[in-house]
Design a protein around this motif. Sequence first.
Motif, PDB file in Angstrom:
ATOM      1  N   LYS A  42       0.826  -1.221   0.000  1.00 60.67           N
ATOM      2  CA  LYS A  42       0.000   0.000   0.000  1.00 60.67           C
ATOM      3  C   LYS A  42       0.857   1.266   0.000  1.00 60.67           C
ATOM      4  O   LYS A  42       0.340   2.364   0.068  1.00 60.67           O
ATOM      5  N   VAL A  83      -3.743   3.441  -6.618  1.00 65.55           N
ATOM      6  CA  VAL A  83      -5.077   3.244  -7.167  1.00 65.55           C
ATOM      7  C   VAL A  83      -5.720   1.968  -6.609  1.00 65.55           C
ATOM      8  O   VAL A  83      -6.830   1.986  -6.102  1.00 65.55           O
ATOM      9  N   TRP A  84      -5.006   0.853  -6.731  1.00 66.15           N
ATOM     10  CA  TRP A  84      -5.559  -0.435  -6.313  1.00 66.15           C
ATOM     11  C   TRP A  84      -4.454  -1.483  -6.211  1.00 66.15           C
ATOM     12  O   TRP A  84      -3.577  -1.552  -7.075  1.00 66.15           O
ATOM     13  N   PRO A  86      -4.194  -5.792  -4.875  1.00 60.33           N
ATOM     14  CA  PRO A  86      -4.954  -6.934  -4.353  1.00 60.33           C
ATOM     15  C   PRO A  86      -4.422  -7.338  -2.971  1.00 60.33           C
ATOM     16  O   PRO A  86      -3.304  -7.826  -2.852  1.00 60.33           O
ATOM     17  N   LYS A  87      -5.211  -7.108  -1.964  1.00 61.70           N
ATOM     18  CA  LYS A  87      -4.837  -7.364  -0.575  1.00 61.70           C
ATOM     19  C   LYS A  87      -4.302  -8.786  -0.396  1.00 61.70           C
ATOM     20  O   LYS A  87      -4.884  -9.754  -0.876  1.00 61.70           O
ATOM     21  N   LYS A 100      -6.595 -11.376  -5.095  1.00 61.01           N
ATOM     22  CA  LYS A 100      -6.606 -11.116  -3.653  1.00 61.01           C
ATOM     23  C   LYS A 100      -6.313 -12.437  -2.954  1.00 61.01           C
ATOM     24  O   LYS A 100      -6.760 -13.493  -3.392  1.00 61.01           O
TER      25      LYS A 100
END
Length: 111
Positions: A42, A83-84, A86-87, A100
Amino acid sequence: MDNQLLKKTFYRHLKLGKSALKKNNFKNAFYHFENTHILGQKHVVRHTVSHYWMLLFAIKSKNRKEIIGQLFRIIASILFTLVWVPKGNTGGTNVSPIKKMPIRKELKKYF
């Protein structure tokens, strides 16, 4: 979650990964680099650093698929981290870059 603790743990895993890579302990090195990816995904710089070290791992272990994949992932980490992401994704070419994943048990306390 304390961001400083997460950052400290990121760099601890990075150090462990570098040490293992220096000893050609590829399995252990990659495990720690995956952890740095999970912990850093992140944050643009840490996310990119995790892919950079996965690239060095790939070069040293002569893994052509991983080399190519990490080159693309380095670019993607710079462009898309804010922006994004995948956790829980571990960041290697052995998994889809958009998948994810559950956070590893030993890292859950940081999230």
